[in-house]
Design an enzyme around this catalytic site. Sequence first.
Site, PDB file in Angstrom:
ATOM      1  CE1 TYR A 164      40.386  41.456  33.325  1.00 58.40           C
ATOM      2  CE2 TYR A 164      38.053  41.590  32.781  1.00 58.40           C
ATOM      3  CZ  TYR A 164      39.083  40.994  33.473  1.00 58.40           C
ATOM      4  OH  TYR A 164      38.827  39.930  34.313  1.00 58.40           O
ATOM      5  CE  LYS A 168      40.826  38.108  32.058  1.00 63.11           C
ATOM      6  NZ  LYS A 168      41.619  37.036  32.671  1.00 63.11           N
TER       7      LYS A 168
HETATM    8  N1  LIG Z   1      36.986  38.071  40.387  1.00 63.32           N
HETATM    9  C1  LIG Z   1      36.204  38.223  39.354  1.00 63.32           C
HETATM   10  O1  LIG Z   1      35.063  38.660  39.465  1.00 63.32           O
HETATM   11  C2  LIG Z   1      36.690  37.824  37.972  1.00 63.32           C
HETATM   12  C3  LIG Z   1      35.778  37.891  36.922  1.00 63.32           C
HETATM   13  C4  LIG Z   1      36.185  37.519  35.651  1.00 63.32           C
HETATM   14  C5  LIG Z   1      37.477  37.113  35.438  1.00 63.32           C
HETATM   15  N2  LIG Z   1      38.351  37.068  36.471  1.00 63.32           N
HETATM   16  C6  LIG Z   1      39.715  36.631  36.164  1.00 63.32           C
HETATM   17  O2  LIG Z   1      40.075  35.585  37.035  1.00 63.32           O
HETATM   18  C7  LIG Z   1      41.476  35.618  37.260  1.00 63.32           C
HETATM   19  C8  LIG Z   1      41.734  35.572  38.767  1.00 63.32           C
HETATM   20  O3  LIG Z   1      41.166  36.708  39.340  1.00 63.32           O
HETATM   21  P1  LIG Z   1      40.929  36.843  40.909  1.00 63.32           P
HETATM   22  O4  LIG Z   1      39.630  37.538  41.075  1.00 63.32           O
HETATM   23  O5  LIG Z   1      41.165  35.550  41.566  1.00 63.32           O
HETATM   24  O6  LIG Z   1      42.087  37.900  41.256  1.00 63.32           O
HETATM   25  P2  LIG Z   1      43.095  37.991  42.485  1.00 63.32           P
HETATM   26  O7  LIG Z   1      43.669  39.347  42.399  1.00 63.32           O
HETATM   27  O8  LIG Z   1      42.438  37.546  43.755  1.00 63.32           O
HETATM   28  O9  LIG Z   1      44.214  36.911  42.126  1.00 63.32           O
HETATM   29  C9  LIG Z   1      45.071  37.070  41.027  1.00 63.32           C
HETATM   30  C10 LIG Z   1      46.426  36.491  41.399  1.00 63.32           C
HETATM   31  O10 LIG Z   1      47.252  36.604  40.233  1.00 63.32           O
HETATM   32  C11 LIG Z   1      48.527  37.053  40.630  1.00 63.32           C
HETATM   33  N3  LIG Z   1      49.145  37.759  39.501  1.00 63.32           N
HETATM   34  C12 LIG Z   1      48.732  38.902  38.919  1.00 63.32           C
HETATM   35  N4  LIG Z   1      49.574  39.238  37.936  1.00 63.32           N
HETATM   36  C13 LIG Z   1      50.533  38.297  37.891  1.00 63.32           C
HETATM   37  C14 LIG Z   1      51.692  38.106  37.083  1.00 63.32           C
HETATM   38  N5  LIG Z   1      52.030  38.997  36.141  1.00 63.32           N
HETATM   39  N6  LIG Z   1      52.458  37.014  37.296  1.00 63.32           N
HETATM   40  C15 LIG Z   1      52.141  36.125  38.279  1.00 63.32           C
HETATM   41  N7  LIG Z   1      51.068  36.273  39.082  1.00 63.32           N
HETATM   42  C16 LIG Z   1      50.269  37.338  38.888  1.00 63.32           C
HETATM   43  C17 LIG Z   1      48.277  37.991  41.811  1.00 63.32           C
HETATM   44  O11 LIG Z   1      49.446  38.137  42.609  1.00 63.32           O
HETATM   45  C18 LIG Z   1      47.134  37.275  42.530  1.00 63.32           C
HETATM   46  O12 LIG Z   1      47.621  36.392  43.523  1.00 63.32           O
HETATM   47  C19 LIG Z   1      41.998  36.876  36.576  1.00 63.32           C
HETATM   48  O13 LIG Z   1      42.523  36.486  35.309  1.00 63.32           O
HETATM   49  C20 LIG Z   1      40.754  37.710  36.383  1.00 63.32           C
HETATM   50  O14 LIG Z   1      40.850  38.544  35.258  1.00 63.32           O
HETATM   51  C21 LIG Z   1      37.998  37.419  37.738  1.00 63.32           C
END
Ligand SMILES: NC(=O)c1ccc[n+]([C@@H]2O[C@H](COP(=O)([O-])OP(=O)(O)OC[C@H]3O[C@@H](n4cnc5c(N)ncnc54)[C@H](O)[C@@H]3O)[C@@H](O)[C@H]2O)c1
Length: 258
Positions: A164, A168
């Site tokens: 991961y 990133k």
């Molecule tokens: N939630 C957190 O605490 C957090 C922290 C740091 C980084 N992030 C990053 O933020 C981003 C969004 O995360 P989130 O928490 O909203 O997650 P989430 O799971 O709520 O949403 C992610 C969305 O991406 C879609 N997705 C995943 N793989 C895909 C693919 N191969 N093609 C098309 N769509 C795809 C999923 O269907 C989902 O709707 C991610 O990149 C995650 O790594 C999240």
Amino acid sequence: MPSMDANGTSAIVTGGASGLGEATVRKLTSMGVRCTVFDRNESLAEKFASEMGGKTNYVAGDVTNPEDCQKAVDQAASEGSLRIAVNCAGVGWAGRVVNRDNSPHDLSPFQLIQNINLIGTFNVMTKAASAIAATEPLEDGERGVIVNTASVAAFDGQIGQLAYSASKGGIVGMMLPAARDLSVLGIRVNTIAPGLFDTPLLGLLPQPQKEELGRSVLFPKRLGNPAEYGELVGFLVSCSYLNAEVIRLDGGIRMPPK
Ligand SMILES: NC(=O)c1ccc[n+]([C@@H]2O[C@H](COP(=O)([O-])OP(=O)(O)OC[C@H]3O[C@@H](n4cnc5c(N)ncnc54)[C@H](O)[C@@H]3O)[C@@H](O)[C@H]2O)c1
């Protein structure tokens, strides 16, 4: 104040059916932007688009598939002047360099995570930039803006975050050369590195564990609200002087080793 007026423009938001992407769509829509959600979860994307009452459309597909990405970008470009691309699609993975039984980290999950998080961002960023390049520049030469989503794990990778953090870190590393490449076209590139946000990604955790995680934040002592992420995207879109920057949005948290 010189700023990009997003009203009436079009945006593509990957991962826009859930969590941070969904909050981005809500914010951009409130700014008068027509959003195209690009997400592999078709039923969720469809449900969200219908909830938005025709102000948002969606393309179901995978960011790892270049043809799906092109289709989604073409759709967004057909909805209006495409000036905004926000990459939120991403997934997590836990695995150590060496497992508890001393066997090495499998290559396939490592590759899968790079494919979705890093190459998916590359796919959509390049194709969206190419479409934004074809739009008329605004008065000050600006054509548009790309916002990518990294994570604090790019800097404070924890035990088990090898794959991961690598994905990133790659997103953070792509930002400056991308911003430099695209400067001649008047396209800005910024990156948000979120801390701990209350999205479906963390949704499997029981509430007490979420609260405990929240207490580890410097201030405010809680998980981030996805709407706060949406607000930052809105600001990054509007503020034309913000370019080639990575912004931690994390309540001041510094992740410990575990
Ligand atoms: N939630 C957190 O605490 C957090 C922290 C740091 C980084 N992030 C990053 O933020 C981003 C969004 O995360 P989130 O928490 O909203 O997650 P989430 O799971 O709520 O949403 C992610 C969305 O991406 C879609 N997705 C995943 N793989 C895909 C693919 N191969 N093609 C098309 N769509 C795809 C999923 O269907 C989902 O709707 C991610 O990149 C995650 O790594 C999240």
